[in-house]
Design an enzyme around this catalytic site. Sequence first.
Site, mmCIF file in Angstrom:
data_model
loop_
_atom_site.group_PDB
_atom_site.id
_atom_site.type_symbol
_atom_site.label_atom_id
_atom_site.label_comp_id
_atom_site.label_asym_id
_atom_site.label_seq_id
_atom_site.Cartn_x
_atom_site.Cartn_y
_atom_site.Cartn_z
ATOM 1 N N GLY A 1 0.834 -5.077 0.937
ATOM 2 C CA GLY A 1 -0.315 -5.152 0.033
ATOM 3 C C GLY A 1 0.021 -5.802 -1.301
ATOM 4 O O GLY A 1 -0.858 -6.356 -1.954
ATOM 5 N N ALA B 1 0.863 -1.179 0.000
ATOM 6 C CA ALA B 1 0.000 0.000 0.000
ATOM 7 C C ALA B 1 0.901 1.232 0.000
ATOM 8 O O ALA B 1 2.056 1.165 0.431
ATOM 9 C CB ALA B 1 -0.892 -0.024 1.237
ATOM 10 N N GLU C 1 -0.294 -9.360 -0.623
ATOM 11 C CA GLU C 1 -1.726 -9.628 -0.424
ATOM 12 C C GLU C 1 -2.479 -9.639 -1.755
ATOM 13 O O GLU C 1 -3.362 -10.461 -1.982
ATOM 14 C CB GLU C 1 -2.320 -8.579 0.527
ATOM 15 C CG GLU C 1 -1.786 -8.744 1.950
ATOM 16 C CD GLU C 1 -2.161 -7.573 2.854
ATOM 17 O OE1 GLU C 1 -1.786 -6.434 2.517
ATOM 18 O OE2 GLU C 1 -2.811 -7.797 3.876
ATOM 19 N N GLU D 1 4.499 -5.027 7.402
ATOM 20 C CA GLU D 1 3.728 -3.964 8.059
ATOM 21 C C GLU D 1 4.157 -3.739 9.503
ATOM 22 O O GLU D 1 4.087 -2.631 10.019
ATOM 23 C CB GLU D 1 2.224 -4.298 8.012
ATOM 24 C CG GLU D 1 1.600 -4.202 6.633
ATOM 25 C CD GLU D 1 1.713 -5.472 5.803
ATOM 26 O OE1 GLU D 1 2.479 -6.389 6.191
ATOM 27 O OE2 GLU D 1 1.040 -5.552 4.760
#
Length: 290
Positions: A141, A98, A144, A164
């Site tokens: 992300g 992200a 993911e 993270e």
Amino acid sequence: MAALRVLLPRARGLVLPRLGCAARRPFASGAHFEYIITEKKGKDSNVGLIQLNRPKALNALCDGLLMELNQALENFEKDPAVKAIVLTGGEKAFAAGADIKEMQNRTFQNCYTGQFLSNWDKVCQVKKPIIAAVNGFALGGGCELAMMCDIIYAGEKAQFAQPEILLGTIPGMGGTQRLTRAVGKSLAMEMVLTGDRISAQEAKEAGLVSKVFPVEKLVEEAIHCAEKIARNSKFITAVAKESVNAAFEMTLAEGNKLEKKLFYLTFATEDRREGMTAFVEKRKANFKDQ
Ligand code: CAA
């Protein structure tokens, strides 16, 4: 201003200040994208290729990129000529997660009320199979996003991680859930708690990735796999995908029950009849997606 940008395309010659990564212009089906490249690939042009293309930020998944990705997925989902999709990035990064710069000043309140990350799920709603072709970093992300796809192929230099924890947060798009299901508790816990990366080979050994290829061969091999899938019935492929995915949501008994129903359902299709008749007649099946 964001609304103004959506209403007033660049073509009208208006110079508006940059708005970070937020989508800056409208894009209808077939329109030009800013953060991704789309193409149809394969001998019969039946594979939709989406390449994340924000190399300066290592394909960090900003809002604008995700909006474009969702639009491209919708376009390929609706396109009857496309039977499978390949999602890839660049040689250095599939996606570095992200967008941390976009997230930096967020508060709990605007995450909660703005349903932050809720637009990431589109990948999981697509009925056509999606192959992630991962070269370079698949972090946070990015990892993911790859795990939301149906198959992951990796280039030899790919690296996977959920870092993270090093940013004082935790995965927010299924990292703790999908990674644990893919590689088991011990390795998932180690990755989530340390932020350590695993190599393509380790990812393959752990079951996260199904095949590893030389970097320059990766996308070609993913397209090759997509073409192989595209030769089968589109309808039955969607049913098979639904059944495998149910394994992540249901108990074994519930999943077996659903599978049996979906198996019976295939007997209501022309393609099932054609597949078995072709075998008996010693010829290649000619599926019509009916
Ligand atoms: N968000 C925003 N920008 C990013 C980014 C990210 N996730 N990852 C890299 N970039 C930017 C860098 O800021 C840098 O931009 P500038 O040139 O403007 O400074 C550019 O991409 C190149 O990055 P580096 O200079 O850091 O390149 P490197 O080769 O030295 O390192 C890296 C590469 C190891 C991937 C490093 O960039 C890195 O650690 N990135 C962050 C990875 C990360 O923590 N991802 C998880 C994000 S949180 C998340 O994803 C939450 C969730 O679950 C949804």
